[in-house]
Design a protein around this motif. Structure first.
Motif, short mmCIF file in Angstrom:
data_model
loop_
_atom_site.label_atom_id
_atom_site.label_comp_id
_atom_site.label_asym_id
_atom_site.label_seq_id
_atom_site.Cartn_x
_atom_site.Cartn_y
_atom_site.Cartn_z
N MET A 24 3.72 5.94 5.60
CA MET A 24 3.64 5.53 7.01
C MET A 24 2.19 5.26 7.41
SD MET A 24 6.36 8.28 8.48
CE MET A 24 6.25 7.80 10.18
N TRP A 25 1.26 5.95 6.75
CA TRP A 25 -0.17 5.72 7.01
C TRP A 25 -0.68 4.52 6.21
CZ3 TRP A 25 -2.65 11.30 6.52
CH2 TRP A 25 -2.16 12.10 7.56
N SER A 26 0.20 3.89 5.44
CA SER A 26 -0.22 2.80 4.55
C SER A 26 0.38 1.47 4.93
CB SER A 26 0.19 3.14 3.10
OG SER A 26 -0.28 4.41 2.73
N CYS A 27 1.28 1.45 5.91
CA CYS A 27 1.98 0.21 6.27
C CYS A 27 1.60 -0.24 7.68
CB CYS A 27 3.49 0.42 6.18
SG CYS A 27 4.40 -1.04 6.73
N SER A 35 -2.32 5.82 -9.18
CA SER A 35 -2.81 4.96 -8.08
C SER A 35 -2.91 5.68 -6.74
CB SER A 35 -1.88 3.74 -7.93
OG SER A 35 -0.66 4.11 -7.32
N SER A 36 -2.28 6.83 -6.59
CA SER A 36 -2.26 7.50 -5.28
C SER A 36 -3.35 8.56 -5.16
CB SER A 36 -0.88 8.14 -5.07
OG SER A 36 -0.93 9.03 -3.98
N LYS A 84 4.68 11.46 4.37
CA LYS A 84 4.39 10.41 5.34
C LYS A 84 3.20 9.52 4.96
CE LYS A 84 5.86 13.59 8.91
NZ LYS A 84 5.32 14.55 9.83
N MET A 85 2.75 9.63 3.72
CA MET A 85 1.61 8.82 3.28
C MET A 85 1.92 7.33 3.39
SD MET A 85 -1.41 9.49 2.31
CE MET A 85 -2.60 8.16 2.29
N LYS A 139 0.83 -1.22 0.00
CA LYS A 139 0.00 0.00 0.00
C LYS A 139 0.86 1.26 0.00
CE LYS A 139 -4.15 0.40 2.16
NZ LYS A 139 -5.26 0.12 1.27
N VAL A 141 3.49 1.70 -1.79
CA VAL A 141 3.78 1.99 -3.20
C VAL A 141 2.54 2.58 -3.86
CG1 VAL A 141 4.35 0.94 -5.42
CG2 VAL A 141 5.55 0.20 -3.36
N GLU A 142 1.40 1.96 -3.57
CA GLU A 142 0.13 2.41 -4.17
C GLU A 142 -0.18 3.86 -3.78
OE1 GLU A 142 -3.12 -0.28 -3.25
OE2 GLU A 142 -4.52 1.40 -3.36
N ASN A 143 0.05 4.20 -2.51
CA ASN A 143 -0.39 5.51 -2.00
C ASN A 143 0.67 6.61 -2.10
OD1 ASN A 143 -2.88 4.49 -1.40
ND2 ASN A 143 -2.49 4.20 0.78
N CYS A 144 1.92 6.24 -2.38
CA CYS A 144 2.98 7.26 -2.47
C CYS A 144 2.69 8.20 -3.65
CB CYS A 144 4.34 6.59 -2.68
SG CYS A 144 5.66 7.76 -3.03
N PRO A 145 2.55 9.50 -3.40
CA PRO A 145 2.18 10.41 -4.50
C PRO A 145 3.30 10.65 -5.51
CG PRO A 145 2.61 11.67 -2.52
CD PRO A 145 2.70 10.22 -2.13
N THR A 146 4.54 10.46 -5.07
CA THR A 146 5.66 10.81 -5.95
C THR A 146 6.18 9.64 -6.77
OG1 THR A 146 7.33 10.27 -4.29
CG2 THR A 146 6.44 12.51 -4.24
N GLY A 147 5.83 8.43 -6.37
CA GLY A 147 6.42 7.27 -7.03
C GLY A 147 7.79 6.93 -6.45
N ILE A 157 -4.24 -7.44 3.88
CA ILE A 157 -4.18 -6.00 3.61
C ILE A 157 -3.05 -5.68 2.63
CG2 ILE A 157 -3.84 -3.70 4.63
CD1 ILE A 157 -5.00 -4.91 7.25
N TYR A 169 7.28 16.62 -7.56
CA TYR A 169 7.15 15.18 -7.85
C TYR A 169 5.80 14.63 -7.40
CZ TYR A 169 12.18 14.53 -8.79
OH TYR A 169 13.43 14.57 -9.32
#
Lengths: 179, 290
Positions: free
Chosen positions: A97-100, B80-81, A94-95, A65, A67-73, A167, B73
């Motif tokens: 951190m909220w996903s793991c 996906s985000s 910190k997205m 999650k 990877v999925e939620n990171c906005p920057t890639g 999850i 960035y």
């Protein structure tokens, strides 16, 4: 290579935190920053008290999650299944951190960015073991292709202290302490 | 833990105030136009104020970032985000607000662009909520998050539109058409409150029966913040109720003078929603080992 993963023998682990310290040293982390952490759980009552040690880092999940939620890639999954991060792209939101649910990503306050276990990819490239594996005096941590680990150690992935595995689908094999 | 997320509290609240107020103002414009009122002096100053408000919201959000220099960035993974989508949509909404203001300023029709801007605003609020729903934090992974975010958008929208009328269009405010519109808008806001109150027990029950992190969130809310939770709803309901009541009871007097208690009622609603958002962030306890 298919998918890298870790094996934890929690029956053999004595909770010395050698893996945690070796990881912290290898990654030059500051106070309060841990890519691998040993959690201690105590319970039971006389005459059957118990203590469990659970070592855990990033589990390089099948459905990460972070990877999925990171906005920057910045968080990305490599061909060998390692969930890696591009430090130069991290925006420190910190997205991840909220996903793991395993506290894999860690916020490095001084840098204003997040980092995590990268499976010691530099050591792997030199055919060396990850720092945590080398440091474990009880040989309670192993690593390798997750399918090979399952063949060698069985298919159990869950212990009572883990969140729902569906999850993120972590790539770990665990030998649970028997009581 | 998340009580330290002040930039996000202000970003989400200011963003929802801007989106809600824009939509309610455009609805007012539509209704008033149908009643033959086309001289809307509040329109341009209101659009400018909303543009500034949305810009401030986006600037506030940047204080949450550890490395602002990498902010460009942050749109890379919009595939996906939800966070990337939120940032993208908030930027699009701001750009459309500027365009709406520019078109309105040049006295051309904003009929088409107002619909596009409103749609972008709704999408922004949806993305804002989705950011939290797709985490591993049980207190946020619930339909309650969508209802809370859209609820605030509606409630703040009605209050924000009323403020725009009062501040930017005083001479024309509280003619019968305005009072009639605000009465209806007030009931829509009341509906947004009622829907949230209906879902609240369902939400709390799901926390009680959920993962350990969900139960920790529930304990935190009830053991440490029970009064804050009660206050959050009392403030919003008292402020909203007072506003709706005043539109009926004092409709005649309001045309000449806006009494101080109206401002107090507005403040109660604003503080009530702020408190709700504060509770939302502090109740966010992630799943973890243990």
């Amino acid at each position: 290579m298919g998918q890298m993963g870790f094996y934890y023998d929690l029956e053999t682990c004595i909770g010395c935190k050698g893996c945690q310290i070796a990881c912290k040293d290898k990654n030059d982390l500051k106070t309060g920053e841990l890519f691998r952490e040993v959690h201690d759980f105590e319970g039971g009552s006389f005459p059957s008290p118990y203590v469990d040690h659970v070592t855990i880092s990033c589990n390089h999940c099948d459905k990460p999650k972070c990877v999925e939620n990171c906005p920057t890639g910045a968080m990305h999954k490599r061909e060998d299944g390692i969930v890696d991060f591009d430090h130069s792209k991290c925006v420190g939101c910190k997205m991840c951190m909220w996903s793991c649910p395993y506290d894999g990503p860690v916020y490095l306050k001084e840098e204003g960015k997040v980092a995590k276990c990268d499976f010691c990819k530099d050591l792997l490239e030199n055919n060396e073991d990850p720092a945590c594996v080398s440091a474990c005096t009880m040989r309670a941590i192993d690593y390798g292709d997750i399918e090979e680990l399952k063949e060698k150690y069985g298919t159990n992935q869950s212990i009572r202290y883990f969140p729902d595995l569906d999850i993120t689908k972590p790539n770990i094999v665990v030998k649970q302490k028997s009581r | 833990m998340f009580s330290q997320e002040w930039p996000l509290i202000f970003f989400t609240l200011f963003g929802q105030l801007a989106v809600g107020t824009f939509i309610v103002l455009m609805a007012a414009r539509f209704v008033l136009k149908r009643n033959g009122i086309t001289d809307l002096r509040w329109l341009n100053p209101s659009l400018l104020a909303l543009t500034v408000l949305m810009a401030v919201a986006i600037v506030m959000s940047m204080f949450h970032l550890g490395s602002i220099s990498n902010a460009f960035y942050a749109l890379s993974n919009a595939g996906s985000s939800w966070l990337a989508r939120e940032i993208l949509l908030a930027g699009v909404f701001l750009a459309l607000l500027v365009a709406t203001y520019a078109i309105s300023y040049t006295q051309k029709s904003i009929d088409v662009i107002s619909w596009v801007t409103a749609a972008a605003g709704i999408a922004t609020v949806y993305a804002m909520a989705s950011v939290y729903v797709t985490t591993i934090i049980p207190a946020w992974m619930h339909v309650n998050t969508y209802l809370a975010y859209f609820g605030t958008t509606v409630i703040y929208g009605v209050v924000g539109a009323g403020l725009c009328f009062m501040v930017f269009g005083r001479k024309e405010f509280f003619t019968s058409h305005y009072v009639s519109f605000m009465k209806k808008a007030g009931f829509v806001a009341a509906g947004a409150i009622i829907v949230q109150l209906i879902v609240l027990p369902v939400y709390l029950t799901s926390l009680a029966g959920g993962a350990p992190a969900a139960q920790m969130s529930l304990n935190l809310l009830f053991e440490n913040h029970a009064w804050t939770m009660l206050l959050r709803w009392l403030l919003t309901i008292a402020g909203g109720g007072l506003l709706i009541y005043s539109f009926y009871r004092y409709a005649d007097r309001l045309t000449k003078h806006i009494p101080a208690f109206i401002y107090v009622a507005v403040a109660l609603v604003l503080i009530g929603e702020f408190t709700g958002r504060y509770l939302f962030y502090i109740s966010g306890i992630p799943m973890n080992i243990g």
